[in-house]
Design an enzyme around this catalytic site. Sequence first.
Site, PDB file in Angstrom:
ATOM      1  N   LYS A 157     -59.824  13.361  33.901  1.00 56.16           N
ATOM      2  CA  LYS A 157     -58.686  12.928  33.097  1.00 56.16           C
ATOM      3  C   LYS A 157     -57.377  13.387  33.723  1.00 56.16           C
ATOM      4  O   LYS A 157     -57.091  14.580  33.797  1.00 56.16           O
ATOM      5  CB  LYS A 157     -58.757  13.495  31.674  1.00 56.16           C
ATOM      6  CG  LYS A 157     -57.721  12.818  30.764  1.00 56.16           C
ATOM      7  CD  LYS A 157     -57.438  13.582  29.501  1.00 56.16           C
ATOM      8  CE  LYS A 157     -56.427  14.673  29.700  1.00 56.16           C
ATOM      9  NZ  LYS A 157     -55.084  14.186  30.109  1.00 56.16           N
ATOM     10  N   GLY A 209     -54.017  23.725  34.705  1.00 53.64           N
ATOM     11  CA  GLY A 209     -52.924  23.474  33.757  1.00 53.64           C
ATOM     12  C   GLY A 209     -52.433  24.777  33.178  1.00 53.64           C
ATOM     13  O   GLY A 209     -52.499  25.821  33.836  1.00 53.64           O
ATOM     14  N   SER A 210     -51.961  24.726  31.936  1.00 49.35           N
ATOM     15  CA  SER A 210     -51.333  25.908  31.349  1.00 49.35           C
ATOM     16  C   SER A 210     -52.369  26.945  30.937  1.00 49.35           C
ATOM     17  O   SER A 210     -53.523  26.620  30.620  1.00 49.35           O
ATOM     18  CB  SER A 210     -50.503  25.500  30.134  1.00 49.35           C
ATOM     19  OG  SER A 210     -51.344  24.950  29.144  1.00 49.35           O
ATOM     20  N   THR A 211     -51.967  28.182  30.920  1.00 48.85           N
ATOM     21  CA  THR A 211     -52.846  29.280  30.510  1.00 48.85           C
ATOM     22  C   THR A 211     -53.285  29.094  29.057  1.00 48.85           C
ATOM     23  O   THR A 211     -54.441  29.344  28.712  1.00 48.85           O
ATOM     24  CB  THR A 211     -52.114  30.626  30.701  1.00 48.85           C
ATOM     25  OG1 THR A 211     -51.838  30.772  32.099  1.00 48.85           O
ATOM     26  CG2 THR A 211     -52.965  31.792  30.250  1.00 48.85           C
ATOM     27  N   GLU A 212     -52.370  28.595  28.246  1.00 54.66           N
ATOM     28  CA  GLU A 212     -52.682  28.381  26.833  1.00 54.66           C
ATOM     29  C   GLU A 212     -53.850  27.402  26.660  1.00 54.66           C
ATOM     30  O   GLU A 212     -54.816  27.696  25.938  1.00 54.66           O
ATOM     31  CB  GLU A 212     -51.405  27.824  26.177  1.00 54.66           C
ATOM     32  CG  GLU A 212     -51.424  27.757  24.686  1.00 54.66           C
ATOM     33  CD  GLU A 212     -50.233  26.931  24.188  1.00 54.66           C
ATOM     34  OE1 GLU A 212     -49.251  26.737  24.953  1.00 54.66           O
ATOM     35  OE2 GLU A 212     -50.313  26.450  23.048  1.00 54.66           O
ATOM     36  N   GLY A 214     -55.924  26.519  28.999  1.00 52.10           N
ATOM     37  CA  GLY A 214     -57.070  27.115  29.686  1.00 52.10           C
ATOM     38  C   GLY A 214     -57.856  28.042  28.773  1.00 52.10           C
ATOM     39  O   GLY A 214     -59.091  28.014  28.744  1.00 52.10           O
ATOM     40  N   GLU A 231     -57.841  26.992  36.685  1.00 51.27           N
ATOM     41  CA  GLU A 231     -56.724  27.332  37.564  1.00 51.27           C
ATOM     42  C   GLU A 231     -55.476  27.200  36.727  1.00 51.27           C
ATOM     43  O   GLU A 231     -55.094  26.101  36.347  1.00 51.27           O
ATOM     44  CB  GLU A 231     -56.728  26.401  38.790  1.00 51.27           C
ATOM     45  CG  GLU A 231     -55.989  26.993  39.952  1.00 51.27           C
ATOM     46  CD  GLU A 231     -54.558  26.546  39.976  1.00 51.27           C
ATOM     47  OE1 GLU A 231     -53.712  27.290  39.427  1.00 51.27           O
ATOM     48  OE2 GLU A 231     -54.282  25.479  40.516  1.00 51.27           O
ATOM     49  N   CYS A 265     -47.731  25.860  40.428  1.00 50.60           N
ATOM     50  CA  CYS A 265     -48.316  27.038  39.782  1.00 50.60           C
ATOM     51  C   CYS A 265     -48.184  28.273  40.671  1.00 50.60           C
ATOM     52  O   CYS A 265     -48.057  29.378  40.167  1.00 50.60           O
ATOM     53  CB  CYS A 265     -49.761  26.786  39.424  1.00 50.60           C
ATOM     54  SG  CYS A 265     -50.674  25.985  40.741  1.00 50.60           S
ATOM     55  N   GLU A 362     -43.713  31.909  33.041  1.00 49.83           N
ATOM     56  CA  GLU A 362     -43.648  30.813  34.004  1.00 49.83           C
ATOM     57  C   GLU A 362     -42.642  29.777  33.507  1.00 49.83           C
ATOM     58  O   GLU A 362     -42.790  29.228  32.424  1.00 49.83           O
ATOM     59  CB  GLU A 362     -45.045  30.185  34.116  1.00 49.83           C
ATOM     60  CG  GLU A 362     -45.142  29.149  35.190  1.00 49.83           C
ATOM     61  CD  GLU A 362     -46.575  28.618  35.354  1.00 49.83           C
ATOM     62  OE1 GLU A 362     -47.259  28.400  34.348  1.00 49.83           O
ATOM     63  OE2 GLU A 362     -46.991  28.430  36.511  1.00 49.83           O
TER      64      GLU A 362
HETATM   65  P1  NAD Z   1     -51.195  21.420  29.709  1.00 52.63           P
HETATM   66  O1  NAD Z   1     -52.064  22.567  30.048  1.00 52.63           O
HETATM   67  O2  NAD Z   1     -50.947  21.118  28.270  1.00 52.63           O
HETATM   68  O3  NAD Z   1     -51.799  20.075  30.340  1.00 52.63           O
HETATM   69  C1  NAD Z   1     -52.656  20.040  31.462  1.00 52.63           C
HETATM   70  C2  NAD Z   1     -53.752  19.005  31.215  1.00 52.63           C
HETATM   71  O4  NAD Z   1     -54.585  19.404  30.124  1.00 52.63           O
HETATM   72  C3  NAD Z   1     -53.248  17.609  30.853  1.00 52.63           C
HETATM   73  O5  NAD Z   1     -54.080  16.650  31.453  1.00 52.63           O
HETATM   74  C4  NAD Z   1     -53.417  17.596  29.345  1.00 52.63           C
HETATM   75  O6  NAD Z   1     -53.537  16.289  28.805  1.00 52.63           O
HETATM   76  C5  NAD Z   1     -54.694  18.370  29.167  1.00 52.63           C
HETATM   77  N1  NAD Z   1     -54.896  18.998  27.857  1.00 52.63           N
HETATM   78  C6  NAD Z   1     -53.962  19.405  26.960  1.00 52.63           C
HETATM   79  N2  NAD Z   1     -54.543  19.994  25.902  1.00 52.63           N
HETATM   80  C7  NAD Z   1     -55.885  19.976  26.134  1.00 52.63           C
HETATM   81  C8  NAD Z   1     -57.030  20.460  25.421  1.00 52.63           C
HETATM   82  N3  NAD Z   1     -56.905  21.091  24.246  1.00 52.63           N
HETATM   83  N4  NAD Z   1     -58.241  20.280  25.950  1.00 52.63           N
HETATM   84  C9  NAD Z   1     -58.397  19.670  27.153  1.00 52.63           C
HETATM   85  N5  NAD Z   1     -57.352  19.192  27.864  1.00 52.63           N
HETATM   86  C10 NAD Z   1     -56.117  19.347  27.377  1.00 52.63           C
HETATM   87  O7  NAD Z   1     -49.842  21.613  30.462  1.00 52.63           O
HETATM   88  P2  NAD Z   1     -48.413  20.973  30.091  1.00 52.63           P
HETATM   89  O8  NAD Z   1     -48.169  20.943  28.611  1.00 52.63           O
HETATM   90  O9  NAD Z   1     -48.299  19.685  30.793  1.00 52.63           O
HETATM   91  O10 NAD Z   1     -47.454  22.049  30.736  1.00 52.63           O
HETATM   92  C11 NAD Z   1     -47.167  23.227  30.039  1.00 52.63           C
HETATM   93  C12 NAD Z   1     -46.968  24.389  30.941  1.00 52.63           C
HETATM   94  O11 NAD Z   1     -48.170  24.619  31.668  1.00 52.63           O
HETATM   95  C13 NAD Z   1     -45.924  24.221  32.026  1.00 52.63           C
HETATM   96  O12 NAD Z   1     -44.651  24.552  31.601  1.00 52.63           O
HETATM   97  C14 NAD Z   1     -46.419  25.174  33.078  1.00 52.63           C
HETATM   98  O13 NAD Z   1     -45.975  26.462  32.810  1.00 52.63           O
HETATM   99  C15 NAD Z   1     -47.904  25.130  32.933  1.00 52.63           C
HETATM  100  N6  NAD Z   1     -48.558  24.250  33.928  1.00 52.63           N
HETATM  101  C16 NAD Z   1     -49.256  24.826  34.905  1.00 52.63           C
HETATM  102  C17 NAD Z   1     -49.857  24.034  35.862  1.00 52.63           C
HETATM  103  C18 NAD Z   1     -50.639  24.597  36.975  1.00 52.63           C
HETATM  104  O14 NAD Z   1     -50.812  23.944  37.986  1.00 52.63           O
HETATM  105  N7  NAD Z   1     -51.164  25.794  36.859  1.00 52.63           N
HETATM  106  C19 NAD Z   1     -49.754  22.650  35.795  1.00 52.63           C
HETATM  107  C20 NAD Z   1     -49.043  22.085  34.747  1.00 52.63           C
HETATM  108  C21 NAD Z   1     -48.459  22.906  33.826  1.00 52.63           C
END
Ligand code: NAD
Length: 450
Positions: A157, A209-212, A214, A231, A265, A362
Amino acid sequence: GGEFVEGRGTSFKTISPATEEVLAEVAEADAADVDAAVKAARRAYDKVWSRMPGRERAKYLYRIARIIQERGRELAVLESLDNGKPIKESRDVDVPTVAAHFFYYAGWADKLEYAGRGADPQPLGVAGQVIPWNFPLLMLAWKIAPALACGNTVVLKPAETTPLTALLFAEICQQADLPPGVVNIVTGAGATGQALVGHPDVDKVAFTGSTEVGKAIARAVAGTSKKVTLELGGKAANIVFDDAPIDQAVEGIVDGIFFNQGHVCCAGSRLLVQESISEELLDRLKRRMSTLRMGDPLDKNTDIGAINSGEQLKRIRELSDLGDAEGAERWEVACDLPTKGYWFPPTLFTGVSQAHRIAREEIFGPVLSVLTFRTPAEAVEKANNTPYGLSAGVWTDKGSRILSVAHQLRAGVVWANTFNKFDPTSPFGGFKESGYGREGGRHGLEAYLK
Ligand code: NAD
Ligand code: MN
């Protein structure tokens, strides 16, 4: 499997963040769509892909890599349109690295007995993969190439603001005659991602993606037999000692925090500079920052493109305003911002202390927090004073100091006299809240093998 199908759910628009123009309307996959994709992946795994000799799987991966090169311009333009990143980067960094990743893992597909997982390592099954918007195609490659090389099938996705290159990649899979169901792309937002990682027939979850989110995923799969790699974010220290080659260091600092608008990241978002050279370094850094060209991502002279979304821009503004409120001093490049689209000028904060939120959180944008130090021990202590641990940089003329400092840093990657260098042969991943598991290199195979 193998076909483009209409989604059962609603649809959403993806826009160009540089113009706010709607590029396409994309299906939002619901739980039934995700289930159909997982079923297709399972069928392909059982009937075709897990049984195919590695040398045959390799041929498909090589073919995909070649098509990515052939269609590199198209991929780069689409990536820059949908994401907002400068074409110079999508053309010269993202797309070539994507192709390199497929070439690299194609080479492993028939050599898995040398991966360090025993004489006859086995694939895990169906991988559910969720990726972010900052490097849409590159994160896809990091996820899909090792998974396929090891004999797994995937459902991936892409992020909701950048789904387009993943869909073009699906077309490339068709062009490569990849057996139907080996790669499945489902578009949508958080709910779609949740349905995918929570699907009972997924054997492996890979997330960037985000730590939250994750942490939410780690909770969702706890107690199941799913294997997980995460990651997550970072707040990397870029440490400049007084004997560093200063102009090179300035280039590395700029590359570390302004590459991809700072949506990285592993960005070098905390500059730690030795006190004795901080004034001179900051003078040169500001001069260099003033030459950066911000604007149209499709102009090949552009250095800094658009912020990926209105939401991300809001987050960057809020955290930067907090920097002012907490007493740090803001300096930004003076420039006229376009009236349409999402833009944030290259910015640095001095007078930052370790307690400031701009030193701890971050920002994920073109904002650098500058701190100073006096001794190597103090540099290491400050660098490690973070919940994250994804990357770090060390700038010094002294080889022994590089080795001793790198050894003490709690970070997955430490760059010495360079920054943000990526290579498929090199493992990447975090300590602490930056996640677990490694992607890239031989280590990257472990995430997809029993
Ligand atoms: P996010 O973690 O919300 O999104 C990343 C991915 O996860 C997207 O594809 C999203 O649709 C999906 N997702 C969201 N909620 C989910 C869930 N409950 N279960 C499964 N998948 C889910 O990130 P964001 O809101 O786009 O960005 C927020 C913050 O995250 C940024 O400000 C940045 O600090 C951080 N970030 C980090 C990275 C990285 O490479 N480590 C990448 C993007 C964002
Ligand atoms: Mn978009």
